[in-house]
Scaffold this active site. Structure first.
Site, short mmCIF file in Angstrom:
data_model
loop_
_atom_site.label_atom_id
_atom_site.label_comp_id
_atom_site.label_asym_id
_atom_site.label_seq_id
_atom_site.Cartn_x
_atom_site.Cartn_y
_atom_site.Cartn_z
N GLY A 11 21.66 -0.53 -27.11
CA GLY A 11 20.46 -0.52 -27.80
C GLY A 11 20.57 0.74 -28.70
O GLY A 11 21.20 1.84 -28.37
N GLU A 103 26.03 2.94 -20.61
CA GLU A 103 26.73 2.67 -19.61
C GLU A 103 27.74 1.33 -19.94
O GLU A 103 29.02 1.43 -19.43
CB GLU A 103 26.02 2.02 -18.43
CG GLU A 103 24.94 1.52 -18.62
CD GLU A 103 24.27 0.35 -17.55
OE1 GLU A 103 23.05 0.01 -17.89
OE2 GLU A 103 25.36 0.18 -16.64
N ASP A 128 17.29 5.49 -21.76
CA ASP A 128 17.13 5.36 -20.34
C ASP A 128 17.47 6.87 -19.56
O ASP A 128 17.03 6.93 -18.41
CB ASP A 128 17.84 4.44 -19.64
CG ASP A 128 17.13 2.92 -20.14
OD1 ASP A 128 16.26 3.12 -20.90
OD2 ASP A 128 17.65 1.95 -19.80
N ARG A 163 -11.97 1.54 -17.23
CA ARG A 163 -11.07 0.58 -16.98
C ARG A 163 -9.58 1.22 -16.47
O ARG A 163 -9.44 2.53 -16.58
CB ARG A 163 -10.27 0.03 -18.37
CG ARG A 163 -11.42 -1.14 -18.74
CD ARG A 163 -10.75 -1.75 -20.10
NE ARG A 163 -11.55 -2.53 -20.52
CZ ARG A 163 -11.66 -3.29 -21.65
NH1 ARG A 163 -10.82 -2.63 -22.88
NH2 ARG A 163 -12.31 -4.06 -22.39
N GLY A 171 13.22 1.36 -19.28
CA GLY A 171 13.85 1.94 -18.02
C GLY A 171 14.45 0.86 -17.15
O GLY A 171 13.50 0.18 -16.30
N ARG A 172 15.41 0.23 -17.43
CA ARG A 172 16.07 -0.74 -16.75
C ARG A 172 16.29 -0.73 -15.25
O ARG A 172 15.93 -1.43 -14.33
CB ARG A 172 17.24 -1.24 -17.43
CG ARG A 172 17.66 -2.61 -17.34
CD ARG A 172 19.29 -2.91 -17.65
NE ARG A 172 19.23 -2.86 -19.26
CZ ARG A 172 18.91 -3.97 -20.07
NH1 ARG A 172 18.64 -5.07 -19.35
NH2 ARG A 172 19.31 -3.80 -21.23
N GLU A 223 9.73 -0.87 -16.75
CA GLU A 223 9.96 -2.29 -17.03
C GLU A 223 10.98 -2.82 -15.79
O GLU A 223 10.87 -4.08 -15.42
CB GLU A 223 10.58 -2.54 -18.24
CG GLU A 223 12.04 -1.75 -18.55
CD GLU A 223 12.56 -2.12 -19.93
OE1 GLU A 223 12.18 -3.11 -20.45
OE2 GLU A 223 13.51 -1.48 -19.88
N ARG A 266 -6.29 -3.43 -17.88
CA ARG A 266 -5.48 -4.16 -18.92
C ARG A 266 -4.26 -3.58 -18.82
O ARG A 266 -3.60 -2.43 -18.37
CB ARG A 266 -6.31 -3.62 -20.49
CG ARG A 266 -7.58 -4.19 -20.36
CD ARG A 266 -7.55 -5.73 -21.13
NE ARG A 266 -9.16 -6.01 -21.84
CZ ARG A 266 -9.67 -6.36 -21.12
NH1 ARG A 266 -9.88 -6.54 -19.82
NH2 ARG A 266 -10.62 -6.90 -21.95
O1 F6P Z 1 18.73 0.67 -24.27
C1 F6P Z 1 18.29 0.72 -23.16
C2 F6P Z 1 17.03 -0.20 -23.33
O2 F6P Z 1 16.10 0.21 -24.22
C3 F6P Z 1 16.15 -0.43 -22.12
O3 F6P Z 1 15.29 0.45 -21.52
C4 F6P Z 1 15.74 -1.85 -22.19
O4 F6P Z 1 15.66 -2.46 -20.83
C5 F6P Z 1 16.54 -2.44 -22.97
O5 F6P Z 1 17.34 -1.44 -23.71
C6 F6P Z 1 16.27 -3.34 -24.13
O6 F6P Z 1 17.14 -3.94 -24.72
P1 F6P Z 1 16.79 -5.05 -26.00
O7 F6P Z 1 17.00 -3.87 -27.20
O8 F6P Z 1 17.78 -5.76 -26.00
O9 F6P Z 1 15.43 -5.78 -25.80
#
Ligand code: F6P
Length: 342
Positions: A11, A103, A128, A163, A171-172, A223, A266
């Site tokens: 990314g 990574e 991340d 609300r 943040g995977r 996320e 929301r």
């Molecule tokens: O590079 C990390 C990240 O931004 C993560 O936080 C996210 O889950 C993922 O990349 C999103 O990837 P893409 O750009 O393929 O949607």
């Protein structure tokens, strides 16, 4: 004249262009030539390159993204991918390669080092901030500042409408963005991948807050956060590094919280906004320091290493150490944020 190749993989994030600019400048000062490999490992498989010199890298310090392009291509998942990488390394006359990524990209760099491509230096990147062996990766500071600003904006509309607003941040596997942007933005609850989501606990915190007169709340969720009972990921298809496309947790939490508290709720997904645009001063400086140090490692022949920030010093750490395990959140920091829940 020796030649250095540079690629950016995974990314994108703000700070990549400062690295490219710094590598080219330091290489120029040291008498090296630099070739840009386009779109990460894909460019090395296809020998798709662009010349990089002082002119090509002028005026890019403040620009987000990467002028080299990027991809999530994994040579180990492509038919003959590794052989093509090795052959193109020779064909392009590369004496060294600077691989900039997270990574996945650095995992490939580490494997290639062991598989007979010994001249690789790594540069750590990811919004991340979950790479081991470095205190920070560039891109993260920009991401948390953008997320913080978005949270600030949610506050005013949440307050006006009485609300609950759920903010889903990136943040995977690690909740660094959620914790730090939530802390800076005054979140009333923060959910991270490191701990399973407890809906009742969130609802209790929100009710407590409303009971003392507050009529709005902000919940920040990474996320990659997971419900105790079920997987809410919407898209199960995998990329070449085995990652699913995340998304959906914010929506699920918003529905459950609304149902259980009775407060109108929301959800807003910040998404790729966190990865776009100009890098902060911190990320520009970190990227620049990493780029200069990477060329120093090439000059010293310190391959199989990654540049890293430890304390306030830029050091070299073995690639192996950087990719061994992910750096999850600092629980001390999470506990500080927790003092403000509810
Ligand atoms: O590079 C990390 C990240 O931004 C993560 O936080 C996210 O889950 C993922 O990349 C999103 O990837 P893409 O750009 O393929 O949607």
């Amino acid at each position: 004249m020796a030649t250095i190749g540079i690629l950016t993989g995974g990314g994108d994030c703000p700070g990549l262009n400062p690295v490219i600019r710094a590598v080219v400048r330091k290489a120029h000062n040291e008498g090296y030539k630099v070739i840009g490999i386009k779109d990460g490992w894909k460019g090395l498989i296809e020998a798709n390159t662009m010349p990089l010199d002082l002119v090509a890298t002028s005026g890019i310090l403040h620009r987000g993204g990467t002028i080299l392009g990027t991809s999530r291509t994994n040579p180990y998942k492509k038919e003959g991918g590794v052989e093509k990488v090795k052959a193109n390394f020779k064909k392009l006359g590369l004496d060294a390669l600077i691989a900039t990524g997270g990574e996945d990209t650095l995992g490939v760099a580490n494997k290639l080092t062991k598989d007979g491509v010994p001249n690789i230096v790594g540069v750590p990147k990811t919004i991340d901030n979950d790479l081991s062996a470095t205190d920070y990766t560039f891109g993260f500071d920009t991401a948390i500042n953008i997320a913080m600003e978005c949270i600030d904006r949610l506050h005013t509309t949440a307050e006006s409408h009485h609300r609950i607003l759920v903010a889903e941040v990136m943040g995977r596997h690690a909740g660094w963005i959620a914790v730090e942007s939530g802390l800076a933005g005054g979140a009333d609850y923060i959910l991270v991948p490191e701990m399973p989501v407890d809906i009742d606990e969130i609802c209790e915190a929100v009710k407590k807050r409303h009971a003392r007169g507050k009529q709005f709340s902000i919940i920040v969720v990474a996320e990659g956060a997971k419900m105790k009972e079920r997987d809410v990921t919407q898209d199960q298809s995998l990329d070449e590094f085995g990652h699913v496309k995340l998304g959906g947790i914010g929506e699920t939490i918003a529905k459950e919280v609304e149902k259980k508290t009775g407060f109108e709720t929301r959800v807003t997904v910040f998404g790729h906004i966190q990865r776009g645009g100009s890098p902060t001063a911190f990320d520009r400086i970190l990227g620049t320091r990493f780029g200069v140090k990477a060329v120093e490692l090439v000059k010293a022949g310190q391959f199989g290493h990654m540049v890293a920030l430890v304390g306030n010093k830029i050091v070299a750490v073995p690639l192996e150490e950087a990719v061994r395990e992910l750096k999850t959140i600092d629980m001390e920091l999470y506990n500080v944020a927790k003092e403000f829940f509810g």
